[in-house]
Scaffold this motif. Structure first.
Motif, PDB file in Angstrom:
ATOM      1  N   CYS A   1       4.060  -7.515  -7.632  1.00 32.60           N
ATOM      2  CA  CYS A   1       2.923  -7.059  -8.413  1.00 32.60           C
ATOM      3  C   CYS A   1       3.139  -7.498  -9.860  1.00 32.60           C
ATOM      4  O   CYS A   1       4.219  -8.006 -10.220  1.00 32.60           O
ATOM      5  CB  CYS A   1       2.757  -5.543  -8.324  1.00 32.60           C
ATOM      6  SG  CYS A   1       4.268  -4.594  -8.590  1.00 32.60           S
TER       7      CYS A   1
ATOM      8  N   GLN B   1      -2.701   1.281  -9.623  1.00 33.68           N
ATOM      9  CA  GLN B   1      -2.537   0.749  -8.267  1.00 33.68           C
ATOM     10  C   GLN B   1      -2.585   1.890  -7.249  1.00 33.68           C
ATOM     11  O   GLN B   1      -2.019   2.962  -7.471  1.00 33.68           O
ATOM     12  CB  GLN B   1      -1.208   0.003  -8.146  1.00 33.68           C
ATOM     13  CG  GLN B   1      -0.962  -0.665  -6.798  1.00 33.68           C
ATOM     14  CD  GLN B   1       0.445  -1.236  -6.724  1.00 33.68           C
ATOM     15  OE1 GLN B   1       1.425  -0.525  -6.925  1.00 33.68           O
ATOM     16  NE2 GLN B   1       0.557  -2.532  -6.444  1.00 33.68           N
TER      17      GLN B   1
ATOM     18  N   SER C   1       1.024   4.654  -9.994  1.00 34.52           N
ATOM     19  CA  SER C   1       0.793   3.929  -8.755  1.00 34.52           C
ATOM     20  C   SER C   1       0.987   4.910  -7.612  1.00 34.52           C
ATOM     21  O   SER C   1       1.971   5.653  -7.588  1.00 34.52           O
ATOM     22  CB  SER C   1       1.768   2.754  -8.621  1.00 34.52           C
ATOM     23  OG  SER C   1       1.586   2.091  -7.385  1.00 34.52           O
TER      24      SER C   1
ATOM     25  N   HIS D   1      -2.053   1.942  -2.937  1.00 33.95           N
ATOM     26  CA  HIS D   1      -1.710   1.069  -1.810  1.00 33.95           C
ATOM     27  C   HIS D   1      -1.540   1.911  -0.556  1.00 33.95           C
ATOM     28  O   HIS D   1      -0.841   2.921  -0.562  1.00 33.95           O
ATOM     29  CB  HIS D   1      -0.413   0.304  -2.106  1.00 33.95           C
ATOM     30  CG  HIS D   1      -0.092  -0.751  -1.097  1.00 33.95           C
ATOM     31  ND1 HIS D   1      -0.300  -2.098  -1.322  1.00 33.95           N
ATOM     32  CD2 HIS D   1       0.421  -0.671   0.151  1.00 33.95           C
ATOM     33  CE1 HIS D   1       0.067  -2.782  -0.258  1.00 33.95           C
ATOM     34  NE2 HIS D   1       0.511  -1.942   0.651  1.00 33.95           N
TER      35      HIS D   1
ATOM     36  N   THR E   1      -0.500  -4.139 -13.234  1.00 29.82           N
ATOM     37  CA  THR E   1      -0.816  -3.164 -12.182  1.00 29.82           C
ATOM     38  C   THR E   1       0.388  -2.325 -11.765  1.00 29.82           C
ATOM     39  O   THR E   1       0.226  -1.296 -11.121  1.00 29.82           O
ATOM     40  CB  THR E   1      -1.359  -3.875 -10.927  1.00 29.82           C
ATOM     41  OG1 THR E   1      -0.387  -4.824 -10.459  1.00 29.82           O
ATOM     42  CG2 THR E   1      -2.665  -4.578 -11.226  1.00 29.82           C
ATOM     43  N   THR E   2       1.583  -2.760 -12.125  1.00 36.62           N
ATOM     44  CA  THR E   2       2.755  -2.022 -11.671  1.00 36.62           C
ATOM     45  C   THR E   2       2.870  -0.699 -12.403  1.00 36.62           C
ATOM     46  O   THR E   2       2.341  -0.500 -13.482  1.00 36.62           O
ATOM     47  CB  THR E   2       4.035  -2.833 -11.879  1.00 36.62           C
ATOM     48  OG1 THR E   2       5.102  -2.212 -11.163  1.00 36.62           O
ATOM     49  CG2 THR E   2       4.430  -2.874 -13.340  1.00 36.62           C
TER      50      THR E   2
ATOM     51  N   GLU F   1      -5.735  -2.218  -8.880  1.00 42.80           N
ATOM     52  CA  GLU F   1      -5.627  -2.810  -7.540  1.00 42.80           C
ATOM     53  C   GLU F   1      -5.595  -1.684  -6.519  1.00 42.80           C
ATOM     54  O   GLU F   1      -4.681  -0.863  -6.503  1.00 42.80           O
ATOM     55  CB  GLU F   1      -4.368  -3.662  -7.415  1.00 42.80           C
ATOM     56  CG  GLU F   1      -4.277  -4.313  -6.038  1.00 42.80           C
ATOM     57  CD  GLU F   1      -3.211  -5.399  -5.963  1.00 42.80           C
ATOM     58  OE1 GLU F   1      -3.514  -6.555  -6.326  1.00 42.80           O
ATOM     59  OE2 GLU F   1      -2.086  -5.067  -5.558  1.00 42.80           O
TER      60      GLU F   1
END
Length: 445
Positions: free
Chosen positions: A310, A104, A50, A106, A314-315, A138
């Motif tokens: 989350c 992921q 991520s 972000h 996805t984590t 995501e």
């Protein structure tokens, strides 16, 4: 409804527990320590990747903001910052096993959407071409709608984002003016049309506890939001921490709502959302019943990090890029410098810009598991090893049970339905670091 005496008793400063330990426990941390943690992360039980990218700039600073935000810089500084982001990515890529998958990405801030969509698209491509990715990762961005045209929104969909978190805060323009936030440049209905046409998911973010808000006025904003039918609606509790962010003193002068009014805002708005078919997840999220967050909650697969709730799908361990970014690895946290100029200089010198961090002992990793389970699922069943690690005061937990905050059955601690705003208080009781701390935190309500 919780009695006012109970609200007053438990509405005391406690950590928000977006991490364990909380970020104000971080210490001076070296690049070498971070490199060791990254190396260990390749063999961790959670293999996915991520990435968090911090875009610190804001065209105007909102008075309520406690994030790591900075006034917009000139074009030369912004370009140098973006170049440094790419260089930090290039430094990080060789440290990570290239078979690991991205689940992921972000973008937070600041206001990430101060950057042009084409600049953000290049950052996405830099990461997505370096590693494989899971099915439907995501890719999310926090958006300030006050400065975005419909063409900008279209550009962001072309940049590859699958989820947009739009920071409404409130539809009431008197509230927005008082907190120095600009309302949306475009009609929200038109923005939704652009994003829906691209197949994107939409979150609407609100903030309650601001000057001029009442339960009635806030519910009018939520009513308008429901009509838009977002995929998720999030109601964040305003965290008043003027000792950290002095500009928040401006809001004290304007007048903040009392805690009982603030609780009424949330409860009445939550009831409206539930009547409209949304279900509650965690402290502040309301989602549709078919949302994967709700499925994860039901299956005990809900997780929480600095970016919010989350799923286990996805984590992943989080590798932060950019000024102030905090990496969340299995054995450690590491935070980049908060100074933009220093960040650019360190990265340009070929080093990672680590300033603070924390290496967790085995016992602290157990405490983190307990607090994460409680914060996400509102209940936790302690193993013998976890029970020894948390080592809490039995009499205080019994008092919480008498006050209707928790129920206790064997090794299971469960929040009562009405007491969920005080889950942070229960987590703090289970936190050995809170037994003798002098650190400052915000109130739950």
């Amino acid at each position: 409804m919780i009695q006012q005496s109970i609200i007053e008793k438990y509405n005391v400063p406690v950590p928000r527990y977006t991490s364990y330990p909380p970020a104000n426990f971080f210490k001076e941390y070296s690049e070498e320590e971070y490199l060791t943690a990254v190396q260990k992360s390749n063999a961790a039980k959670e293999p996915n990747l991520s990435f968090y990218l911090h875009i610190p700039f804001c065209r105007h600073l909102c008075h309520y903001c406690a994030c790591n935000s900075y006034a917009m810089q000139n074009e030369t500084v912004v370009n140098a910052y973006v170049e440094a982001l790419h260089k930090e990515i290039d430094q990080l890529i060789p440290l990570l096993d290239n078979g690991r998958q991205i689940s992921q990405i972000h973008y937070g801030g600041g206001s990430p959407t101060t950057l042009q969509p084409t600049i953000i698209q290049a950052l996405n491509q830099h990461l997505l071409t370096a590693f494989p990715k899971i099915a439907q990762p995501e890719v999310a961005i926090e958006c300030h709608p006050g400065y975005l045209s419909l063409q900008d929104w279209k550009g962001l969909t072309d940049a590859g984002f699958s989820r947009f978190s739009i920071g409404i805060q409130d539809f009431n323009e008197q509230v927005l003016k008082t907190v120095n936030r600009r309302p949306s440049q475009e009609r929200m209905e038109d923005i939704f049309a652009v994003l829906r046409d691209a197949g994107a998911k939409i979150n609407l973010d609100f903030l309650f506890g601001l000057p001029h808000q009442t339960a009635e006025s806030f519910c009018r904003s939520i009513e308008r939001a429901i009509a838009l039918q977002p995929d998720r609606l999030v109601m964040f509790s305003y965290a008043h921490v003027p000792w950290l962010k002095k500009q928040q003193l401006i809001l004290e002068k304007a007048g903040l709502p009392a805690s009982e009014e603030k609780e009424r805002m949330f409860n009445e708005a939550a009831q409206m959302l539930q009547s409209a078919g949304y279900v509650r997840v965690g402290l502040d999220h309301f989602v549709r019943p078919d949302d994967e967050l709700y499925t994860a909650l039901q299956n005990g697969q809900l997780h929480r990090n600095f970016q919010g709730y989350c799923t286990r799908r996805t984590t992943a361990q989080v590798y932060a890029i950019g000024v102030t970014g905090i990496s969340q690895l299995e054995t450690a946290y590491a935070q980049n410098t908060k100074d933009i100029k220093e960040y650019i200089e360190i990265v340009n010198s070929g080093h990672l810009p680590i300033k603070k961090g924390y290496t967790l002992s085995h016992e602290q990793q157990l405490v983190r598991e307990v607090i994460d389970a409680l914060m996400c699922n509102y209940h936790v069943t302690l193993s013998d090893e976890q029970r020894a690690a948390v080592n809490f005061d039995e009499s205080r937990l019994a008092e919480m049970q008498s006050d209707g905050i928790v129920t206790i059955s064997g090794n299971t601690i469960r929040m009562t339905h009405e007491s969920s705003p005080f889950v942070r208080n229960v987590a703090a009781l289970l936190d050995p670091l809170m037994q003798h701390t002098t650190k400052s935190f915000s109130k739950p309500i």
